[in-house]
Design a protein around this motif. Sequence first.
Motif, PDB file in Angstrom:
ATOM      1  N   SER A  30      17.618   0.441  20.205  1.00 48.97           N
ATOM      2  CA  SER A  30      19.029   0.805  20.067  1.00 48.97           C
ATOM      3  C   SER A  30      19.922  -0.425  20.061  1.00 48.97           C
ATOM      4  O   SER A  30      20.892  -0.503  19.296  1.00 48.97           O
ATOM      5  N   LEU A  31      19.601  -1.407  20.885  1.00 45.93           N
ATOM      6  CA  LEU A  31      20.411  -2.622  20.959  1.00 45.93           C
ATOM      7  C   LEU A  31      20.319  -3.434  19.675  1.00 45.93           C
ATOM      8  O   LEU A  31      21.309  -4.016  19.211  1.00 45.93           O
ATOM      9  N   ALA A  32      19.127  -3.485  19.077  1.00 47.19           N
ATOM     10  CA  ALA A  32      18.921  -4.334  17.901  1.00 47.19           C
ATOM     11  C   ALA A  32      19.348  -3.668  16.607  1.00 47.19           C
ATOM     12  O   ALA A  32      19.663  -4.371  15.627  1.00 47.19           O
ATOM     13  N   ASP A  33      19.373  -2.356  16.551  1.00 48.05           N
ATOM     14  CA  ASP A  33      19.667  -1.673  15.289  1.00 48.05           C
ATOM     15  C   ASP A  33      21.090  -1.968  14.826  1.00 48.05           C
ATOM     16  O   ASP A  33      22.042  -1.799  15.591  1.00 48.05           O
ATOM     17  N   PRO A  34      21.281  -2.402  13.581  1.00 46.70           N
ATOM     18  CA  PRO A  34      22.637  -2.747  13.121  1.00 46.70           C
ATOM     19  C   PRO A  34      23.544  -1.546  12.913  1.00 46.70           C
ATOM     20  O   PRO A  34      24.761  -1.705  12.790  1.00 46.70           O
ATOM     21  N   VAL A  35      22.997  -0.337  12.866  1.00 48.76           N
ATOM     22  CA  VAL A  35      23.821   0.848  12.658  1.00 48.76           C
ATOM     23  C   VAL A  35      24.391   1.360  13.973  1.00 48.76           C
ATOM     24  O   VAL A  35      25.580   1.658  14.082  1.00 48.76           O
ATOM     25  N   VAL A  36      23.567   1.459  14.999  1.00 51.73           N
ATOM     26  CA  VAL A  36      24.030   1.992  16.279  1.00 51.73           C
ATOM     27  C   VAL A  36      24.172   0.903  17.338  1.00 51.73           C
ATOM     28  O   VAL A  36      24.642   1.176  18.439  1.00 51.73           O
ATOM     29  N   GLY A  37      23.762  -0.324  17.032  1.00 50.47           N
ATOM     30  CA  GLY A  37      23.844  -1.416  17.989  1.00 50.47           C
ATOM     31  C   GLY A  37      24.828  -2.479  17.539  1.00 50.47           C
ATOM     32  O   GLY A  37      25.892  -2.171  16.987  1.00 50.47           O
ATOM     33  N   ALA A  38      24.468  -3.731  17.775  1.00 51.44           N
ATOM     34  CA  ALA A  38      25.361  -4.840  17.442  1.00 51.44           C
ATOM     35  C   ALA A  38      25.426  -5.058  15.938  1.00 51.44           C
ATOM     36  O   ALA A  38      24.484  -4.735  15.215  1.00 51.44           O
ATOM     37  N   PRO A  39      26.555  -5.599  15.427  1.00 54.07           N
ATOM     38  CA  PRO A  39      26.641  -5.920  14.004  1.00 54.07           C
ATOM     39  C   PRO A  39      25.531  -6.887  13.584  1.00 54.07           C
ATOM     40  O   PRO A  39      24.957  -7.606  14.410  1.00 54.07           O
ATOM     41  N   HIS A  40      25.261  -6.917  12.275  1.00 51.70           N
ATOM     42  CA  HIS A  40      24.135  -7.700  11.770  1.00 51.70           C
ATOM     43  C   HIS A  40      24.360  -9.200  11.940  1.00 51.70           C
ATOM     44  O   HIS A  40      23.391  -9.966  12.069  1.00 51.70           O
TER      45      HIS A  40
END
Length: 691
Positions: free
Chosen positions: A242-252
């Motif tokens: 969840s933390l790494a995902d660019p959709v639900v976590g931090a921007p890319h």
Amino acid sequence: MSWSRALKEAVRSGLTIERTRLEPLVAVRGACGVAIVIGLTLWLGSPALAVSSAFGAMSSGLATFQQSWRPRPLLALAAAGGLAVSTFLGYLAGANTAVFAAGLAVWTLLTGMAWAVGPVSGLVATQMVAVMLVTVTLPTSVAGAVQHTALIAFGGVVQATLIVLFPVRPWGVQRDALADALAGVADYARRLRDDPTAPFDPQLLMEARGAAALTPRQARNRPWQLRGLRGPVERIRAVLASLADPVVGAPHVGPQRDRVRELLAATGSVLDAVAHAVRRGEPVRLPPAAMAALEVPAGGPVLDGAPRRAALRLMALVADVVEATEGPVEAVTSEGRKDTTRHLPRPGVPGLVPVVLRAVRREARWSSPVLRHSVRLSAVAVSGYLLVTALPWEHGYWAPMTSVMVMRPDFGQTYARGVARFAGTLAGVALGGAVVALADPGAVVSAVLAVLCVGLLYLLLRTGYAVASACISGYVIFLLAIAGEGAGQTVAERLALTLLGGALALAAYAVFPAWETPLLRNRLADWVTANGRYAVAVFEAHARPADRRPREVRDALLDARAARAAWEQSLARAQQEPVGHPDLTRDTAEAAGTAVGAMGRVTMLLEAHLPDPDAPGTPEAGAFAAALNETLPAAADAVRASRPLARHPVRTALERWQEGAGERPGVAVRCADLLAEALDELAAALPHRAR
């Protein structure tokens, strides 16, 4: 895959010798058990008794090397008991060819069904039939049969006693399973730094869960490093994604992504340190830089919103892991009793009976690969036995024994083991036969050589079946030399019987197969169904946090993992088979598996953000869960029947949710969008028949 390519792959797989971690002390202990049994029976009994007891000691020791979470002494005793019963029944029927053939057919059919319980049970049952075929060739009376049976059981008792008296790395398999899970999650954290949507194979977590199933006595005596770690590690995996995902976590890109990479690297370092300590039973040496990174920066938090909540959750879970490694902490109830309930319950031996019966009953259908394997195994064993009785060669049991030892419920393993068996037998018989023919060793020297072979078998067991077959062949030759029967058969005859047995096994699978390929759509549909229940449970928890049942979400996750493992195992077997699916090519199967895997991954991302019980509910999540509950069972049926997937209720519920969310959708609605996209990808990947 064509037959020629399938056979080529089987040859390559069968002759592969793998580099693996050896356990010399365990191998020496097992070989000592065989040596004690052979030495005692040679001293107090006769060479024939030594041969019989040696088979029991070897097979009991071999059972303890299988991948099982059961205590090793129990495995040795269980294997010895089964071998003793098998041998006695064989002796009772051995005087009459027709009676023995009928008994062999029934016994092989029953032992073949042991694969329904698990691979360890299947392997032990295979040895039971093999020992029956070998030991009954040694002439004896009924009283002698009882004596032989008792000696085989004695071999298992000796092996179990040595394990108790000389434990080598106790709890080693449980330590390795938990350490592998920790290391796997650590590697996953590092891979997420460069690939925010990197896949994760939950097999290591499944094995760690299996290793954590204990009886109450085991739970009281387990090392403190095995307590309280698995739960936080399993939850860390979802928070990392969840933390790494660019959709639900931090921007890319940007400072938040840099902070996420720092957290991921630090988590990987801490989990690696804990894994090393668990594996070796040592104190944990935590890297100071990593622990400093897992704290809120002095200048204030860099992350905000959902990424910040995930980061704080990650820090708390890593702290739980570290705290669990500080030392043993015993939970005590208000009455002063120790709390031993914080472990997965494992049934004792009496409790296994209904479990075994349910497993066998579940596979007692004609479409079951296990039942078809049992029928195939029984037919081959009996036909091989009757065929060799008509041949002029001594010890014709070598042919049916080869068939029994190489046959497995799936095509790939059967053919690979057949090739490996012949190659290993060629080497073992050639070397062992040459020694017996040229040196003519006596009983004592032959016993020493047999113990040496079994020691090499235990040491090199996991390097490949060809190596194990060479050691077993040499072991059998030297055992028969103890009884003065080692030179009664030429090397060429032994190889011919091995080739005959292998040919019978391979021909039986070609004539009466149990292909995995036609079952692919069913396995995929089961995975869709399991992922659907998991997604519905998580979205309903967001809709009504006060009514959330964590056990329901957890059970749904475990079912989804099991369905994924069944799909991947089925796909791997199907890719080795010389048959094709009518409408599911290798590329489409992999694309469909990727889409269904994405459904599980999206649900896992949302599970990392489950609201507190006192948080306000999200009615739109309930409507979306209802749409999933309506759509996914029909989608699973469509996967099975090669029909188009209808996804309109899911899309309609998502659009209504997105309209109400506005321009700043929350994590739940973003995950719902990703889940709908995964369904679209599944529909696009699977071909369907025109109506």
